[in-house]
Design an enzyme around this catalytic site. Sequence first.
Site, PDB file in Angstrom:
ATOM      1  N   GLU A  79       0.781  -1.097   0.029  1.00 41.51           N
ATOM      2  CA  GLU A  79      -0.190   0.165  -0.110  1.00 41.51           C
ATOM      3  C   GLU A  79       0.907   1.293  -0.118  1.00 41.51           C
ATOM      4  OE1 GLU A  79      -2.322  -0.280   3.631  1.00 41.51           O
ATOM      5  OE2 GLU A  79      -3.130  -2.005   2.962  1.00 41.51           O
ATOM      6  N   CYS A  80       0.446   2.047  -0.725  1.00 35.80           N
ATOM      7  CA  CYS A  80       1.207   3.556  -1.062  1.00 35.80           C
ATOM      8  C   CYS A  80       2.671   3.375  -0.810  1.00 35.80           C
ATOM      9  CB  CYS A  80       0.685   4.200   0.300  1.00 35.80           C
ATOM     10  SG  CYS A  80       0.769   6.188  -0.051  1.00 35.80           S
ATOM     11  N   GLY A  81       3.327   3.748   0.231  1.00 39.25           N
ATOM     12  CA  GLY A  81       4.721   3.569   0.392  1.00 39.25           C
ATOM     13  C   GLY A  81       5.238   2.283   0.281  1.00 39.25           C
ATOM     14  N   GLY A 128      -0.730  -1.017  -4.634  1.00 41.19           N
ATOM     15  CA  GLY A 128      -1.208   0.280  -5.272  1.00 41.19           C
ATOM     16  C   GLY A 128      -1.067   1.436  -4.165  1.00 41.19           C
ATOM     17  N   MET A 178       5.266   2.051  -3.633  1.00 34.68           N
ATOM     18  CA  MET A 178       6.397   2.937  -4.240  1.00 34.68           C
ATOM     19  C   MET A 178       7.774   2.103  -4.119  1.00 34.68           C
ATOM     20  SD  MET A 178       5.386   6.532  -2.681  1.00 34.68           S
ATOM     21  CE  MET A 178       6.809   7.189  -2.934  1.00 34.68           C
TER      22      MET A 178
END
Length: 450
Positions: free
Chosen positions: A329-331, A420, A334
């Site tokens: 998730e998110c970080g 994502g 990435m």
Amino acid sequence: MNYPRIMIAATGSGTGKTTITCGILAALKDKGLNPCSFKCGPDYIDPMFHRNVLGLEAGNLDTFFTEDDVTTSLFLDEYAGDVAVIEGVMGLYDGLGGTQIKGSSYDLARVLKAPIVLVINGRGMGRSILAEIKGFLSYDKSNLIKGVVLNKVSKGFAKTLSNLIETELGIKVVGYVENNQAVSVDSRHLGLVMPNEIDTINEKLSVVRDIVKEGIDLNCILDIARSAEDIEAACNQSDIVNANHMKLAVARDEAFCFYYKENLRMLERAGVELEYFSPIHDKVLPKDINGILLGGGYPENYLNELANNGSIKTAIKKAIDRGMPVLAECGGFMYLLEYIANKEEKMYQMVGAISGSSSFKGKLVRFGYVTIEKDDTFLIKGHEFHYYDSDNNGGDLSVTKASTGSTVKGMHFNGRLCVGYPHLYYPSSPKFVENFLEAMKDYGKCKISI
């Protein structure tokens, strides 16, 4: 049953409810009580303050994520100690898109039948504060507001205002907090900075505790909390029963630290052993794992450390290439990309399990609640808040913004992989969690060697 509980809400963001909530919790502990805390809404930072600094149990509850009966069940399941202090979010009535009651502090208080103490910023105000309070009281259809705290007012003026408020409005003023810059907390693009990043945080919170003890009537706070109506669960929490032992590697360190207590609890109750590891400090993944969970956080602040730990990046990529189930998730998403660029556009090599890169956009890219679907079939609910964006966000799922109904294609998903930008709230979809556990089970115990 009666579960003493109280919500500390406010007229708007920046009013001081977080500082006052922390002060009340610390003061209650100092009084010899054992409080627990909850945060309204999808906020990771405030519960981290409560857990890491105050040493309290802290959870997240949200009426957008879960229906009333599940929300109540989560609250009762996590309730511990003598009293629950629930911290509100934004303004009391600000829910979806800032215009709906759903997802607001007030909606959560309604579901939990929790009496409310309203924090009012009295700085630069006099008699006009009565009009503000009267407006909030008139909008309180369930008669939940039971007290008021005056913030940023002097002791003498607080006494004058309290007499006016109690005489004309019939609402109890439970105390005041004087303006004190010594306890101000710096801001960052994702809410408050984390507790371990603030110098002398314990000293600051000691000051807050003492200010609260001096200006706020804790006995009155407790009386209000104990006056809450009896509450019981309308249903059993939707736990997943899975007798097979499985192990999930969970990234947790300075860079990856955003996890809902409810998510981890749900996994553990399903029979999953959570083994934490650090993409910054560890060289290998935990042994005999069935899956990987990479939560959000601040990877952009640790790009050198993450980029230089090639061993763990190789281990993660190898595991994913072999088909190991992964949630990111998110970080965490990435980190799985090929590169992350810092604000000066310097590229740092990451895991490379997913093609593409992420970079800082200088503004809030996406913000708000989302509903995630696959081929018009509901998967799970989540929330987005990020200043970075990727050139490969994926296109396997439909991500619909709850406040506007607008839908975009996003996320990478294939049944065993779901990654994502959205942060997911597992209790919103037990079926989603069940499917991920089935993927872990199918994968079997995996021994990673570098």
